[in-house]
Design an enzyme around this catalytic site. Sequence first.
Site, PDB file in Angstrom:
ATOM      1  N   SER A  57       0.793  -1.237   0.000  1.00  0.00           N
ATOM      2  CA  SER A  57       0.000   0.000   0.000  1.00  0.00           C
ATOM      3  C   SER A  57       0.819   1.278   0.000  1.00  0.00           C
ATOM      4  CB  SER A  57      -0.962  -0.009   1.186  1.00  0.00           C
ATOM      5  OG  SER A  57      -2.021  -0.901   0.943  1.00  0.00           O
ATOM      6  N   ASN A 170      -9.349  -0.892  -0.129  1.00  0.00           N
ATOM      7  CA  ASN A 170      -8.683  -0.827  -1.429  1.00  0.00           C
ATOM      8  C   ASN A 170      -9.640  -0.463  -2.553  1.00  0.00           C
ATOM      9  OD1 ASN A 170      -5.804  -1.602  -1.000  1.00  0.00           O
ATOM     10  ND2 ASN A 170      -6.722  -3.429  -0.118  1.00  0.00           N
TER      11      ASN A 170
END
Length: 368
Positions: A57, A170
Amino acid sequence: MDTARLNAALEEVRRAGVPGLFAEVRDGDRVWRGAAGVADVATGRPVTPDMRSRVGSVTKTFTAAAVLQLVDDGRVDLDAPVARHLPDLVPGERGDAITVRMLLDHTSGLAEYLPYAYPSLRPFPSLPDTRPDSLDDHRFTRFDPVELIALGVGAPATGAPGGTPGVYSNTNYLLLGELLTRVTGTPAREHITRHVIARAGLHDTVLPVGTRLDGPHPRMYEAWFGMIDPPRDYSVFDMSWVGPAAALVSTTADLNRFYAALLGGRIVGPESLARMRRTVPVVSQGGTVIPYGLGLHPTEAPGRATFWGHGGTVWGAGAYSMTRADGGRQVTVLLNLQRWNALDASGRPVPHPVDGALAEFQRLAMYG
């Protein structure tokens, strides 16, 4: 910068149970690079500080920066409804209520698509009821981001648009990838490469297309809370399951270079950089509430300077990259093991020696 202590602290993380890890600490003109352990447990091939790895991430900061460049150029309004650009992907009232800013700071209320794309992870966040089978089932699956987005949008909302605490998802960053594509007319991967990666002068950072990493890299071992024993290598994997949310491949040096450029005002304008550092409370995937900005989050300690950056994890690989607010000190560490904790009777991860050793290395690397 006490290099002997940094080397010793890195070695302690290896002794605690991580096969291999490597790091770079910068303090002004001084640079330390270190590595401990192996890149391959079968052959004993050592890790080296210049290896590439998946950084999870941390990708989100790159995607957020690309979106904020469009804000700087007047092509995207942070507070415009998502429906202005993506009416087919977030239809109806939610498309009108969710803004671009809410995607960036995870306050959209859109659910995480991953448990729906990976059936054996469907019981998440009830970890004892999950199984890692889907990781092998989807090693070579080429996911369509629009289909993944539909899974997240179609799942029960985690909250009202704009509500806090937000919930890390996400789905938000796959939508931002589609926004980049539609506004610029260029695939998000190419746009981020040209306008963020290249602008920062990065030479070993890519958003990959295939399943394999180019150049020297470690194998990446996933334990899934003790359910994969011994941990299995997932360094060969199709990363379309996360795309602009977490697919980036980079090095410790490139990540430090990127955050120095970003926080130094060389990637986005001063107003956008200030927006990136304006935080709201967000429930992380680990279940704790953290302060989160627009693709950035801080590391704070009483009486210490604030650091900004991002952490990341994908199957078998982890990353942590932080830069002091004034840009004067930086630390990036990459690991080739993830989810090393066992679960207790209530299903919560049990503290592991790796947790303490890694936290101590990070403390030493940031504060000396």
